[in-house]
Design an enzyme around this catalytic site. Structure first.
Site, PDB file in Angstrom:
ATOM      1  CD  GLU A  38       3.457  -8.919   3.930  1.00  0.00           C
ATOM      2  OE1 GLU A  38       4.102  -9.045   2.871  1.00  0.00           O
ATOM      3  OE2 GLU A  38       3.097  -7.822   4.398  1.00  0.00           O
ATOM      4  CG  ASN A 185       8.925  -4.466   5.089  1.00  0.00           C
ATOM      5  OD1 ASN A 185       9.689  -5.150   4.423  1.00  0.00           O
ATOM      6  ND2 ASN A 185       7.791  -3.967   4.592  1.00  0.00           N
ATOM      7  CD  GLU A 186       8.710  -2.488   0.700  1.00  0.00           C
ATOM      8  OE1 GLU A 186       7.619  -1.923   0.551  1.00  0.00           O
ATOM      9  OE2 GLU A 186       9.165  -3.314  -0.122  1.00  0.00           O
ATOM     10  CE1 TYR A 253       8.075  -8.680  -4.533  1.00  0.00           C
ATOM     11  CE2 TYR A 253       8.519  -6.533  -3.559  1.00  0.00           C
ATOM     12  CZ  TYR A 253       8.174  -7.865  -3.425  1.00  0.00           C
ATOM     13  OH  TYR A 253       7.940  -8.387  -2.179  1.00  0.00           O
ATOM     14  CD  GLU A 309       9.341  -7.564   0.826  1.00  0.00           C
ATOM     15  OE1 GLU A 309       8.675  -7.096  -0.118  1.00  0.00           O
ATOM     16  OE2 GLU A 309       9.124  -7.275   2.021  1.00  0.00           O
ATOM     17  CD  GLN A 358       4.643 -12.411   0.696  1.00  0.00           C
ATOM     18  OE1 GLN A 358       3.871 -13.059   1.365  1.00  0.00           O
ATOM     19  NE2 GLN A 358       4.737 -11.079   0.798  1.00  0.00           N
TER      20      GLN A 358
HETATM   21  O1  AHR Z   1       5.484  -8.738  -0.911  1.00  0.00           O
HETATM   22  C1  AHR Z   1       4.429  -7.831  -0.927  1.00  0.00           C
HETATM   23  C2  AHR Z   1       4.833  -6.477  -0.374  1.00  0.00           C
HETATM   24  O2  AHR Z   1       5.798  -5.904  -1.196  1.00  0.00           O
HETATM   25  C3  AHR Z   1       5.480  -6.484   0.970  1.00  0.00           C
HETATM   26  O3  AHR Z   1       4.554  -6.516   1.999  1.00  0.00           O
HETATM   27  C4  AHR Z   1       6.213  -5.178   0.985  1.00  0.00           C
HETATM   28  O4  AHR Z   1       7.352  -5.204   1.800  1.00  0.00           O
HETATM   29  C5  AHR Z   1       6.538  -4.941  -0.481  1.00  0.00           C
HETATM   30  O5  AHR Z   1       6.171  -3.691  -0.904  1.00  0.00           O
END
Ligand code: AHR
Length: 534
Positions: A38, A185-186, A253, A309, A358
């Site tokens: 990103e 995205n999101e 995450y 992600e 990432q």
């Molecule tokens: O990876 C960092 C961020 O996490 C990304 O930009 C987003 O899609 C997510 O919230």
């Protein structure tokens, strides 16, 4: 101390991993070992792209050292340009002479000025150098349908249209091959704060104008849920079908604390370690619940799940820009990666892709860079060790913990999947957290007429080594040299630019035969075994 139950009543005597090479379950898509890049912090600039005039050795601006290190992982797919950045990205800003490219404010990631010197041509050149599939995230949040449609045309159409001629003027005659496109995205958050019904309608409109040109066939991904947002999945799946989407995404995450106080990447207590691993393992429950909802609307499984992600998210390294999400990476991260990849392998019947966040210098990265130097993180080694699973076939495997109590008398050594559901592996109990001590998955490939097994294991215990008996059905035998790669160091160990190989996997070879072999896993370790069976 390892137990066979959460109440600490029965102490572990031995651990058996039953492997059935005849019970093939699903193809492991190489894309499960995918990566994410990103325009965030030093991921693209510094990390990957330094420009052709840089003193850092490069090919067309891409760091040679980084490309070489990533090629060794057999990277299957790379997602770009975001993340949250994707829904602010206007592709026309990133083409043509660099000095004319529009300068924009990267509002998501520190408000720095993005000069767009890395754009579509550069990204697709990077994918060529890495020999991987590009995965483009299209701007649905602040873009237009026309913009999306024309980007696809720009990249994939041949012929004599105004858009394709623009590409040719910019130096690329032939269209590129592009399979994966994510549309938004999101969009429940940074991608437009949309409700699922509003997004589903927008998605359907956008995807309609993302056309297949010539032989190029798009695989379209709709923005799916965050973590445990089952309502998003339900609302989305009730509005789309396989005519609209090939897959939906999931973002998850692993954050040890809360979003305000996530915790340090390197300075953590034993309790925080176990909480982190336990939260990482929780993704399995999340995946299964989303899949169950998807099944209600898509019983034929025409729509895949893509975990596009995932990874650990800690406080940034002290003294670095808080918006750049730069964090160190310890053996704890290696365990998270190993256990997560085992989970994705085990669900490879439905998971078509996963992209750790990432690839360089951001969150749970493979590589960290500092000027001319790079270091490969412990997570890099896990991806290196696990790459044999790419394109292989998952086979049935399950763990049995044998204790001195009555539970030990339960049927051991059978090949039945029912048994797998009933028998539990060794358990770690730490204060309020209990979690499995062993994570595993096994795949098979045919090589020279022989079956080659890849067995990947992680011992999640901070203190106890684990002796694991690998057991094949009687008709099978291990044969020839087994190659064993082992990654272990203290949970808090990490690589630095001064000591870049502090945590590194090492390989040994052993002659194996018979239908039972014992491997010893040190505390907090990841192990990969490649062995022939016949
Ligand atoms: O990876 C960092 C961020 O996490 C990304 O930009 C987003 O899609 C997510 O919230």
């Amino acid at each position: 101390m390892l137990y066979t139950d959460e109440r600490k009543e029965t102490i572990l005597l031995k651990t058996i991993l039953h492997i059935n090479p005849d019970k093939t379950l699903s193809h492991i898509a190489p894309e499960i070992y995918g990566q994410f890049s990103e325009h965030l912090g030093r991921c693209i600039y510094d990390g990957i792209y330094v420009g052709e005039d840089s003193d850092i050795p490069n090919v067309k601006g891409m760091r040679k050292d980084v490309v070489e290190a990533l090629r060794a992982l057999h990277l299957p797919v790379l997602r770009w340009p975001g993340g949250c950045f994707a829904d602010e990205y206007h592709w026309r800003d990133g083409i043509g002479p660099k000095e004319n490219r529009r300068r924009m404010v990267n509002t998501n990631w520190g408000g720095i000025v993005e000069d767009n010197r890395f754009g579509t041509h550069e990204f697709l050149e990077l994918c060529d150098q890495l020999d991987c599939e590009p995965y483009i995230a299209i701007n649905l949040g602040s873009g237009t349908v026309q913009e999306a449609a024309e980007w696809i045309e720009y990249m994939t159409a041949d012929g004599d249209s105004t858009i394709t001629n623009l590409r040719k003027e910019n130096g690329r005659t032939k269209p590129w091959h592009l399979k994966y496109v994510g549309i938004g995205n999101e969009n429940w958050g940074c991608g437009g704060s949309m409700s699922p019904d509003f997004y589903a309608n927008e998605y359907k409109r956008y995807q309609c104008f993302c056309k297949n040109y010539g032989n190029n066939k798009l695989y379209k991904v709709a923005c799916g849920p965050s973590g445990e947002d089952y309502n998003w999945t339900k609302e989305l799946m009730s509005r789309i079908d396989h005519e609209h989407a090939n897959g939906i995404s999931l973002h998850y995450y692993t954050v040890p604390g809360d979003w305000e106080h996530k915790g340090s990447a390197t300075d953590f207590s034993d309790e925080e370690y176990y909480i982190t691993i336990s939260k990482a393992l929780h993704i399995e429950d999340i995946i299964e619940k989303h899949l169950a909802i998807m099944d209600e609307y898509d019983p034929n499984h025409d729509i895949d799940l893509l975990v596009d992600e995932w990874g650990t998210w800690y406080n940034v390294e002290p003294g670095t820009n808080p918006a750049f999400l730069y964090q160190q990476n310890t053996m704890r991260d290696a365990i998270v990666a190993a256990a997560s990849l085992n989970i994705f392998n085990k669900h490879s019947d439905r998971i078509a892709m996963a992209n750790i966040a990432q690839v360089v210098n951001v969150l749970q990265a493979m590589i960290l860079t500092e000027d001319t130097k790079i270091l490969k993180t412990p997570t890099y080694d896990v991806f290196q060790m696990y790459k044999e699973h790419q394109d292989a076939t998952l086979v049935e495997s399950y763990v049995e913990a044998v204790s001195g109590s009555a539970s030990a008398a339960r049927a051991s050594g059978t090949d039945s999947a029912d048994t797998a559901n009933k028998i539990h592996g060794p358990v770690i109990s730490y204060n309020d957290t209990s979690l499995p001590a062993l994570s595993e998955s096994v795949s098979v490939t045919e090589q020279n007429g022989q079956k080659l097994l890849t067995i990947t294991l992680a011992n999640t215990s901070l203190t106890d080594s684990l002796s694991v008996e690998l057991e094949l059905p009687m008709k099978y035998s291990f044969c020839g040299e087994a190659s064993i790669a082992m990654l272990h160091a203290g949970a808090r160990a990490y690589n630095t630019f001064d000591d870049p190989d502090r945590v590194r996997a090492f390989e040994t070879e052993e002659d194996w035969n018979g239908n039972l072999q014992i491997v010893s896993l040190p505390a907090c370790s990841v192990c990969r075994i490649c062995c022939y069976v016949s």
